[in-house]
Design a protein around this motif. Structure first.
Motif, mmCIF file in Angstrom:
data_model
loop_
_atom_site.group_PDB
_atom_site.id
_atom_site.type_symbol
_atom_site.label_atom_id
_atom_site.label_comp_id
_atom_site.label_asym_id
_atom_site.label_seq_id
_atom_site.Cartn_x
_atom_site.Cartn_y
_atom_site.Cartn_z
ATOM 1 N N THR A 207 0.830 -1.209 0.000
ATOM 2 C CA THR A 207 0.000 0.000 0.000
ATOM 3 C C THR A 207 0.861 1.254 0.000
ATOM 4 O OG1 THR A 207 -1.734 -1.177 1.204
ATOM 5 C CG2 THR A 207 -1.820 1.233 1.251
ATOM 6 N N GLU A 208 1.879 1.286 0.841
ATOM 7 C CA GLU A 208 2.729 2.472 0.969
ATOM 8 C C GLU A 208 3.578 2.731 -0.269
ATOM 9 O OE1 GLU A 208 4.848 1.541 4.528
ATOM 10 O OE2 GLU A 208 3.131 1.994 5.808
ATOM 11 N N THR A 209 3.936 1.679 -0.996
ATOM 12 C CA THR A 209 4.799 1.857 -2.167
ATOM 13 C C THR A 209 4.010 1.993 -3.468
ATOM 14 O OG1 THR A 209 5.068 -0.542 -2.405
ATOM 15 C CG2 THR A 209 6.734 0.643 -1.106
ATOM 16 N N HIS A 210 2.675 1.899 -3.384
ATOM 17 C CA HIS A 210 1.844 2.055 -4.573
ATOM 18 C C HIS A 210 1.972 3.492 -5.076
ATOM 19 C CE1 HIS A 210 -1.726 2.248 -7.128
ATOM 20 N NE2 HIS A 210 -1.573 0.945 -7.239
ATOM 21 N N ALA B 250 -0.056 6.252 -3.385
ATOM 22 C CA ALA B 250 -0.025 6.348 -1.918
ATOM 23 C C ALA B 250 0.084 7.780 -1.416
ATOM 24 C CB ALA B 250 1.116 5.504 -1.359
ATOM 25 N N SER B 251 0.803 8.629 -2.119
ATOM 26 C CA SER B 251 0.992 10.001 -1.650
ATOM 27 C C SER B 251 -0.294 10.819 -1.723
ATOM 28 C CB SER B 251 2.086 10.695 -2.453
ATOM 29 O OG SER B 251 1.708 10.772 -3.812
ATOM 30 N N SER B 252 -1.278 10.375 -2.494
ATOM 31 C CA SER B 252 -2.520 11.132 -2.618
ATOM 32 C C SER B 252 -3.638 10.597 -1.726
ATOM 33 C CB SER B 252 -2.996 11.128 -4.072
ATOM 34 O OG SER B 252 -3.331 9.811 -4.464
ATOM 35 N N LEU B 253 -3.363 9.563 -0.919
ATOM 36 C CA LEU B 253 -4.380 8.977 -0.057
ATOM 37 C C LEU B 253 -4.595 9.828 1.189
ATOM 38 C CD1 LEU B 253 -3.356 5.220 -0.284
ATOM 39 C CD2 LEU B 253 -5.098 6.425 -1.589
ATOM 40 N N VAL B 254 -5.798 9.744 1.755
ATOM 41 C CA VAL B 254 -6.146 10.460 2.983
ATOM 42 C C VAL B 254 -6.407 9.422 4.060
ATOM 43 C CG1 VAL B 254 -7.796 12.037 4.046
ATOM 44 C CG2 VAL B 254 -7.172 12.319 1.633
ATOM 45 N N ASP B 255 -5.773 9.569 5.230
ATOM 46 C CA ASP B 255 -5.964 8.559 6.272
ATOM 47 C C ASP B 255 -7.252 8.806 7.048
ATOM 48 O OD1 ASP B 255 -5.452 10.543 8.121
ATOM 49 O OD2 ASP B 255 -3.523 9.742 8.757
ATOM 50 N N ALA B 256 -7.686 7.779 7.808
ATOM 51 C CA ALA B 256 -8.954 7.833 8.537
ATOM 52 C C ALA B 256 -8.991 8.958 9.553
ATOM 53 C CB ALA B 256 -9.205 6.494 9.220
ATOM 54 N N ARG B 257 -7.865 9.246 10.224
ATOM 55 C CA ARG B 257 -7.851 10.331 11.217
ATOM 56 C C ARG B 257 -8.197 11.666 10.567
ATOM 57 N NH1 ARG B 257 -3.834 6.935 13.135
ATOM 58 N NH2 ARG B 257 -2.360 7.784 11.650
#
Length: 140
Positions: free
Chosen positions: A18-21, A24-31
């Motif tokens: 997931t992190e190396t996809h 990944a830099s455009s994802l937003v975390d749940a927090r």
């Protein structure tokens, strides 16, 4: 390898993939999502579905969407809300769609599958429970 190492190895492999996809830099975390005011889980799931429908059906056949829900007891018309499930629609050529929602300290999984593509989908909930139990055991 010990029994407890297997779920940890799987978790590490999933995290790495997931992190190396590339996205990944455009994802937003749940927090971050939780802190956004005015967003309810159905809205977040709907956003995920809209994004998924913008892709060609040949790119994927599995959709997993998750959205954090209220972490306190909720009521609807004075009646206690016990559980909440999101069941995302199956898009054209998809085999499986899973909606994950948290509510009042519990995770709920809504599963929608094409029985022609996944005739044994009824086994999926127990396999998911087994995998989660392995992770919990390994975390102790």
């Amino acid at each position: 390898m010990t029994r407890n190492a297997r779920p940890l190895t799987r978790q590490t492999q999933i995290a790495h993939a997931t992190e190396t996809h590339p996205t990944a830099s455009s994802l937003v975390d749940a927090r971050t999502i939780i802190t956004l005011s005015g967003f309810a889980p159905p809205t977040l799931h709907a956003m995920g579905i809209r994004v998924a429908t913008s892709f060609s059906a040949r790119q994927f056949n599995l959709l997993i969407t998750n959205a954090p829900g209220a972490q306190k007891q909720m009521y609807i018309a004075g009646t206690k809300l016990l559980e909440t499930y999101s069941v995302p629609p199956l898009l054209h050529n998809q085999a499986l769609a899973i909606g994950v929602t948290s509510y009042n300290g519990t995770l709920y999984f809504g599963i929608n599958a094409d029985r022609d593509a996944m005739s044994d989908v009824d086994m999926l909930p127990s396999l998911m429970r087994e995998a989660l139990d392995e992770l919990l055991e390994a975390a102790r």
